[in-house]
Design an enzyme around this catalytic site. Structure first.
Site, mmCIF file in Angstrom:
data_model
loop_
_atom_site.group_PDB
_atom_site.id
_atom_site.type_symbol
_atom_site.label_atom_id
_atom_site.label_comp_id
_atom_site.label_asym_id
_atom_site.label_seq_id
_atom_site.Cartn_x
_atom_site.Cartn_y
_atom_site.Cartn_z
ATOM 1 N N GLU A 146 0.601 -1.392 0.040
ATOM 2 C CA GLU A 146 0.164 -0.101 0.065
ATOM 3 C C GLU A 146 0.886 1.375 -0.086
ATOM 4 O O GLU A 146 0.821 2.267 0.736
ATOM 5 C CB GLU A 146 -0.901 -0.078 1.197
ATOM 6 C CG GLU A 146 -2.007 -1.213 1.171
ATOM 7 C CD GLU A 146 -2.746 -1.372 2.421
ATOM 8 O OE1 GLU A 146 -2.656 -0.302 3.240
ATOM 9 O OE2 GLU A 146 -3.638 -1.986 2.322
ATOM 10 N N GLU A 251 -5.976 -10.991 -1.369
ATOM 11 C CA GLU A 251 -6.631 -10.774 -0.419
ATOM 12 C C GLU A 251 -8.121 -10.878 -0.864
ATOM 13 O O GLU A 251 -9.239 -10.074 -0.222
ATOM 14 C CB GLU A 251 -6.630 -9.456 0.316
ATOM 15 C CG GLU A 251 -4.954 -9.205 0.607
ATOM 16 C CD GLU A 251 -4.650 -8.176 1.522
ATOM 17 O OE1 GLU A 251 -5.487 -7.275 2.003
ATOM 18 O OE2 GLU A 251 -3.451 -7.842 1.499
HETATM 19 C C1 XIL Z 1 -6.522 -6.874 8.227
HETATM 20 C C2 XIL Z 1 -6.612 -7.866 9.181
HETATM 21 O O1 XIL Z 1 -7.570 -8.952 8.632
HETATM 22 C C3 XIL Z 1 -7.215 -7.334 10.470
HETATM 23 O O2 XIL Z 1 -7.336 -8.597 11.218
HETATM 24 C C4 XIL Z 1 -6.472 -6.358 10.975
HETATM 25 O O3 XIL Z 1 -7.009 -6.084 12.092
HETATM 26 C C5 XIL Z 1 -6.020 -5.232 10.088
HETATM 27 O O4 XIL Z 1 -5.411 -5.900 8.800
HETATM 28 N N1 XIL Z 1 -5.128 -5.039 3.526
HETATM 29 C C6 XIL Z 1 -4.217 -5.862 4.166
HETATM 30 C C7 XIL Z 1 -4.324 -6.607 5.224
HETATM 31 O O5 XIL Z 1 -2.966 -5.692 3.540
HETATM 32 O O6 XIL Z 1 -3.128 -6.732 5.993
HETATM 33 C C8 XIL Z 1 -5.644 -5.985 6.074
HETATM 34 O O7 XIL Z 1 -5.678 -7.133 7.161
HETATM 35 C C9 XIL Z 1 -6.505 -5.709 5.276
HETATM 36 C C10 XIL Z 1 -6.372 -4.882 4.296
#
Ligand code: XIL
Length: 366
Positions: A146, A251
């Protein structure tokens, strides 16, 4: 007849990883209970369905390296051991990010901002220590997560402000030095949106031209029911593949609840208050929504299958609906339904459409 046979085969193949074996790996992000085999609902699903895993939180800086003088590898070691036990492709997430990174990382002992050199040293030490520990075992790393704003410009993170844009190049160099065989990814959300995609394509061109050993991109794939559309998704995959890198969907989930966040974003700092209107399905998902989700997943997997030559893996961000971060993002305490398995661990109609998308694409067996 052909369709009927395909559907019959789809229903017979009850595992995602088998259905997609010829195309790409299928994965899930695991929470700690899951990789410690303390989730009686999730663990059988994980073992049966997936051949790659990502760590939902266990390998983030704040989990691994909470203090300047100390690492805590206990959970991460169990995560990697879990993946090895199941013969899975193991992803590391993530080395350099602005979020879930302690404040001390950017400060000296007096709390003053670090110099560029000092922060580069700290980043180098972290990446070297973590990547070398799992050398040859973690197959791919989200090296930078990001780094871009929604308009495609560089996010003004402490990494960027203190080091400058070449923090990205350096992070890739350090990771490659620690494990030359590992796949190295840039990972981000909303890359389907034109402006951000353009920013990412330009960024990857620049860092590649400077020699960064980047091998792939992670399109996070935090989707809505209606956005991005199939054409945007296809164009996005093609735009990154044209740079000569692999594309992963890193994701994946589909948020079916009403929008509450001001922006279309997966920025985990953007949260909003819950109310009845924003949380309409606390007693279960109506059939028409269930079908809409199934159709949406079918549409997305049709695009992924079409682009199978450039896709390494498609990983869901969670196993069952109950596990999903989208129950708490962008609004805390809602009941969301973004994945293929329901809160009891049963496959949803979307699971069936995803499986049959693979089986109907294969060359028919004569
Ligand atoms: C999220 C997790 O799923 C949660 O448990 C945590 O509280 C916050 O992070 N993009 C990403 C991930 O790259 O690391 C994030 O994961 C979701 C958005």
């Amino acid at each position: 007849m052909v369709l009927a046979a395909a559907i019959a085969r789809g229903q017979a193949a009850r595992s995602l990883k088998d259905a997609y074996q010829e195309f790409f790996r299928i994965g899930a992000a695991l929470n700690q209970a899951q990789f410690e085999e303390r989730d009686p609902r999730g663990n059988p699903i994980i073992a049966a369905q997936f051949n790659t895993i990502s760590p939902e939180n266990a390998l983030k800086w704040q989990s691994l390296h909470p203090r300047p003088d100390g690492y805590d590898f206990a959970a991460a070691d169990r995560y990697v051991a879990f993946g090895e036990k199941h013969g899975m492709f193991i992803v590391g997430h993530c080395l350099v990010w602005h979020s879930q990174t302690p404040q001390w990382v950017f400060q000296d002992t007096e709390g003053k901002p670090l110099t560029r050199e000092a922060l580069l040293d700290r980043m180098h030490e972290h990446i070297r220590t973590v990547v070398a520990r799992y050398k040859g075992r973690i197959g791919g790393w989200d090296v930078v997560n990001e780094a871009l704003n929604d308009d495609g410009s560089m996010r003004q993170s402490p990494w960027y402000r203190i080091i400058g844009e070449d923090y990205i190049l350096k992070a890739f160099e350090f990771a490659h030095e620690a494990d030359p065989q590992a796949e190295l990814y840039y990972n981000d959300y909303s890359l389907e949106n034109q402006a951000k995609r353009k920013g990412a394509v330009d960024l990857i061109r620049r860092v590649k031209a400077a020699g960064a050993p980047i091998t792939g991109i992670g399109l996070q794939g935090h989707m809505k029911l209606d956005q991005p559309d199939a054409r945007q998704e296809a164009e996005t995959i093609e735009a990154f593949a044209a740079l000569g890198i692999r594309v992963n969907i890193s994701e994946l989930d589909v948020d079916i609840l009403p929008r509450t966040a001001p922006r279309d974003s997966a920025d985990i700092s953007a949260t909003a208050a819950v109310n009845a209107q924003s949380n309409p399905y606390t007693n279960g998902l109506p059939e028409e929504m269930q079908q809409a989700l199934a159709k949406r997943y079918a549409e997305l997997f049709a695009v992924f299958v079409q682009h199978r030559d450039v896709i390494g893996h498609v990983t869901f961000w969670g196993v069952t609906d109950g596990d999903s971060w989208l129950n708490n993002f962008p609004t805390r305490g809602r009941t969301n339904y973004p994945l293929l398995f329901d809160r009891e661990g049963k496959p949803k109609p979307a699971f069936d459409t995803v499986v049959s998308k693979a089986t109907s694409t294969r060359t028919p067996v004569r």
